[in-house]
Enzyme design. Structure first.
Site: not given
Length: 483
Positions: A254-256, A469
């Site tokens: 996941s991008k998290r 990000r």
RNA sequence: GACCCCGUCGUCUAGCCAGGUCUAGGACACCGGCCUUUCACGCCGGCAACACGGGUUCAAAUCCCGUCGGGGUCGCCA
């Protein structure tokens, strides 16, 4: 082996995902290995989230990687159109066939009823989850009348109420499901667009896909798909579910917890051939166990049966090592060429120059001032760390605030430019009753590593979503471990 | 919670389907050394795993059963 027709079927919502490249690679390999065809199909049936920019980025990313497709929306082919939004008539027609055969039925349940049902099932820890078949008992004539009268509805697949549904996965063999535990899947949404399940099955059949190679997360809906093939009277393709790429904690990537955007890897200066090579190592090994090989060599040696099933942890460190190997093997001229085209293209230099021009007095100062535009990560020295903290808050509180900003405000942004970023940041300040300057400095430092930079929104726009990000995530980590 | 998938070094994996050749091989990371004006690269060496319990067998990482652990799914998202 007979020529295989395989496909990659991404949904154009957001940034192209590393998982898409992973699955595409294996589909590509089987098609090439067998002398078949590799198809790109755009699954844009989510009218709210699908967008054209995302579709373009998918094309660009896959091409960058060298996973060229034989048929697709932009190159055409004998089985088009290859964009599902252009195939809605086909799905509606097929759904009518199912209704006539009694294999599907209209459902008039409201969103509210379904939400309540779900809530109740969750609350009571019910073992049966999902639709309760409420509308299944409506007599067909009555249902037809209500449809004709324009009453909002969806179409659901009527699953068998009992018995076993046995499906077959190339890597796992037979898998049995109890039919009673599988609910009646929505096939056609109330807006007339198909869901994945319907569109996917219909298209795979019509496009004569022989091997469906996709991620493991689809196994649980396999019985629905198999039931659809059966209801249509079609021969199902071979199913091959790849293991899911994982975060370090073994949850689904996941991008998290990881950079997952292909844009990020390109922007950070990874070579497409290295990324592909690394991805091939996830669940697969060369017969001679060497871990450096070209796409051609991979295709040549490819055998789906050699895929291992444990969910591989995506390890950035090993990717970096591999990338270094590839980079060092480049001819000096080629090396410079890559640097120029990926990190220092004129178009980018112009954007940076526009922001930096009036802030430097000699060209010789350019790099020192603008270095952060050309690096992947940034360092936070002691002074920077101090400015990362939001005024009046502790470092952990600041971390939390930035995390919320990132995940709830920045990530959902459909478009990333100075205007949208500014609106997002200002909106966040208002919602949180923060003074803009209290938030902007920590964000500035997080994203650039410096307190003195060109205007924040323009800077973030030029840096791009992915670098911002990435650095925000790093800053959040730093804040967490402070004091 | 229900259903389904998976389980070899910290990580990626070879070996497993066709049990002995496995005192379990390779790679990343880590540690040590060599090379070197520095750093890096490169080279050499080291550390480190068959989840657990039962069964089958002369013999099990490999076959069977159970347990435990991890993951996925349960959306008018894909």
């Amino acid at each position: 082996m007979k020529p295989a027709r395989t496909r990659i079927a991404p949904s154009p919502t957001g940034d192209p995902h590393v998982g898409t490249a992973y699955v595409a690679l294996f589909n590509f390999a089987l098609a090439r290995k067998t002398g078949g065809a590799f198809v790109l199909r755009i699954e844009d049936t989510d009218r709210v989230r699908s967008n054209e920019a995302s579709e373009r980025m998918i094309f660009e990313s896959l091409r960058w990687l060298g996973l060229e497709w034989d048929e697709g929306p932009d190159v055409g082919g004998p089985y088009g159109p290859y964009r599902q939004s252009e195939r809605t008539a086909i799905y509606r027609e097929h759904v009518e066939r199912l209704i006539e055969a009694g294999a599907a039925y209209p459902c008039f349940c409201t969103k509210e009823r379904l939400d309540a049902l779900r809530e109740e099932q969750r609350r009571s820890k019910s073992s049966v989850m999902g639709y309760d078949g409420h509308c299944r008992s409506i007599p067909p004539e009555e249902a037809a009348r209500r449809r004709a009268a324009g009453e909002p509805h969806v179409i659901r697949l009527a699953m068998p109420e009992e018995g076993e549904i046995v499906v077959r996965d190339l890597l796992r063999g037979e898998i049995a499901f109890d039919a009673a535990t599988i609910d009646d899947q929505i096939l056609l949404k109330s807006d007339g667009y198909p869901t994945y399940h319907l569109a996917n099955v219909v298209d795979d059949h019509l496009m004569e896909i022989t091997h469906v190679i996709r991620a493991e997360e689809w196994i649980s809906s396999l019985p629905k798909h198999v039931r659809l093939y059966e209801a249509f009277g079609w021969e199902p393709p071979v199913f091959c579910h790849l293991p899911l790429l994982r975060n370090a904690d073994r949850s689904k990537i996941s991008k998290r917890k990881n950079p997952v955007s292909l844009t990020f890897y390109r922007r950070a200066g990874f070579l497409p051939e290295a990324l592909l090579n690394y991805l091939a190592l996830m669940g697969w090994a060369m017969p001679d166990e060497r871990d450096e090989f070209t796409l051609e060599e991979f295709v040549e040696a490819f055998d789906p049966e050699r895929i291992s099933l444990g969910g591989p942890v995506f390890d950035l460190e090993k990717l970096i090592w591999l990338n270094g190997r590839y980079l060092r093997n480049l001819e000096p001229g080629d090396w410079v060429e890559r640097l120029r085209s990926e990190i220092l293209p004129d178009s980018y230099l112009r954007e940076v120059a526009a922001l930096v021009r009036e802030r430097v007095d000699t060209l010789g100062d350019f790099m020192a001032y603008a270095a952060f535009f050309f690096t992947t990560g940034v360092e936070y020295d002691e002074a920077a760390r101090a400015r990362l903290v939001v005024k009046g808050r502790t470092p952990p509180q600041s971390a939390k605030l930035l995390r919320t900003l990132l995940e709830e405000v920045l990530d959902p942004l459909l478009e990333w430019n100075a205007e949208t970023v500014e609106a997002a940041l200002r909106g966040f300040c208002e919602a949180r009753e923060l003074r803009p300057k209290e938030l902007f400095m920590p964000v500035r430092v997080a994203v650039t590593g410096r307190a003195a930079t060109p205007p924040l929104f323009e800077t973030m726009a030029v840096l791009g979503r992915e670098l911002c990000r990435h650095r925000l995530r790093r800053a959040i980590e730093v804040l967490r471990t402070m004091k």
